[in-house]
Design an enzyme around this catalytic site. Structure first.
Site, PDB file in Angstrom:
ATOM      1  N   ASP A 109       0.817  -1.220   0.000  1.00  0.00           N
ATOM      2  CA  ASP A 109       0.000   0.000   0.000  1.00  0.00           C
ATOM      3  C   ASP A 109       0.849   1.268   0.000  1.00  0.00           C
ATOM      4  O   ASP A 109       0.380   2.334  -0.390  1.00  0.00           O
ATOM      5  CB  ASP A 109      -0.925   0.025   1.223  1.00  0.00           C
ATOM      6  N   ALA A 162      -2.604   5.887 -18.202  1.00  0.00           N
ATOM      7  CA  ALA A 162      -4.062   5.859 -18.026  1.00  0.00           C
ATOM      8  C   ALA A 162      -4.639   7.260 -18.191  1.00  0.00           C
ATOM      9  O   ALA A 162      -3.946   8.263 -17.946  1.00  0.00           O
ATOM     10  CB  ALA A 162      -4.420   5.303 -16.650  1.00  0.00           C
ATOM     11  N   HIS A 187      -9.916   4.578 -26.959  1.00  0.00           N
ATOM     12  CA  HIS A 187     -10.153   3.775 -25.756  1.00  0.00           C
ATOM     13  C   HIS A 187      -9.783   4.617 -24.538  1.00  0.00           C
ATOM     14  O   HIS A 187      -9.224   5.709 -24.675  1.00  0.00           O
ATOM     15  CB  HIS A 187      -9.297   2.502 -25.790  1.00  0.00           C
TER      16      HIS A 187
END
Length: 322
Positions: A127, A186, A215
């Protein structure tokens, strides 16, 4: 210092075994007897303390997970449980303890330290939410697993001109989502530290479409206000108005199960060696972590009482590079 023990606690992270190996072998190098505690704090309370030799940790540096195992313990959260754990350590003749783990694990380290037992923590969690180390054991490997998933999803997303949600782990920290999104190109990273609404995400996707993109990939942290399930449900409900829906992929525990890469093996080895060095010098009640490229110590009291922050410049960079 003649006899030390090592335990792993909390979620497993790629590189934990490399850290165990380093603690054992550097301890043996100092002439100490080294022991392992099986099943984390639960094993500490039940007295699962076993000797470890050099060959017991042979061939584990490349393995994910932890050979010692990990388990949650509600009893250890109580003072009675902590005293019982210390009693078991004393009965086994243990002079010092190395605890490999993340936030919850180091909270346990601090509890033992407050009772006066010599403890040194090692920063290990995918994390990356633990104060006292810029990057913790397991993060780099987990990031590369997420990055591979993004690269693969892009192939399908491009072929079918679709938008995909990829949910990654991280609890309440968005580091994995932000960095994998940045590395994977992204269109957006949705993280707990910087809340966004579904409409803002839809607006970003529209702008990407207007730029000519065929996309889109949205990386979502599991701890975000709008996680993958909530976002997918929202876009499905408003599909007619928004003009599209999102397909969801959740990596889950796949991220934690990989074999550690070179970075995590080396970091774990350095931190393991630093932990035994600290014990030899009487430096107790600290966490060993990586700060500005160097292995440094941070008091456990500071570690458990300080929230680690995301660098906002990285979020801004990810948006600029979209």
């Amino acid at each position: 210092m003649k006899r030390i023990a090592v335990l792993t606690s909390g979620g497993d992270a790629p590189g934990m075994n490399a850290a165990i190996r380093a603690v054992v072998r550097t301890g043996l190098h100092r002439g100490w007897d080294v022991f392992g505690v099986r099943l984390g704090y639960e094993g500490l309370i039940s007295g699962k303390i076993v000797p470890l030799g050099a060959r017991d940790v042979g061939g584990i540096i490349q393995r994910g997970g932890t050979i010692l195992g990990s388990a949650r313990s509600q009893e250890f959260k109580t003072e009675e449980g902590q005293i019982k754990a210390i009693r078991n350590l004393n009965e086994a003749g243990i002079d010092g303890l190395v605890i490999i783990g993340g936030n919850g694990s180091q909270t346990g380290s601090y509890a033992l330290s407050k009772h006066g037992f010599p403890v040194v923590g090692i920063a290990s969690t995918i994390d990356n939410d633990l104060f006292g180390s810029e990057i913790t054991i397991g993060v780099d490997t987990a990031l590369n697993i997420a990055l591979e998933a993004i690269d693969r999803l892009k192939v399908t997303a491009s072929s079918h001109q679709r938008a995909f949600l990829l949910e990654v782990m991280g609890r309440g920290c968005g580091y994995l989502a932000l960095m994998s999104g940045l590395a994977g190109g992204a269109e957006m990273a949705v993280i707990p530290e910087i809340p966004v609404t579904p409409e803002q995400i839809a607006d970003r996707l529209r702008k990407s479409y207007e730029k000519g993109k065929a996309h889109a990939i949205i990386v979502v942290a599991e701890g975000a206000d709008y996680n993958a399930d909530k976002l997918a449900a929202y876009f499905s409900e408003h599909r007619e108005r928004l003009g599209f829906e999102l397909r969801t992929t959740r990596l889950g525990y796949v991220q934690r199960g990989g074999n550690p890469g070179a970075f995590d093996r080396i970091l774990a080895s350095r931190l393991g060696a630093a932990a035994t060095d600290a014990l030899s010098k009487g430096e107790f009640g600290v966490l060993k972590g990586l700060v500005k490229g160097e292995i440094q110590s941070t008091p456990l009291e500071v570690v458990v009482n300080t929230k680690k922050q995301i660098d906002p410049n990285l979020f801004e960079l990810a948006e600029i590079l979209d």
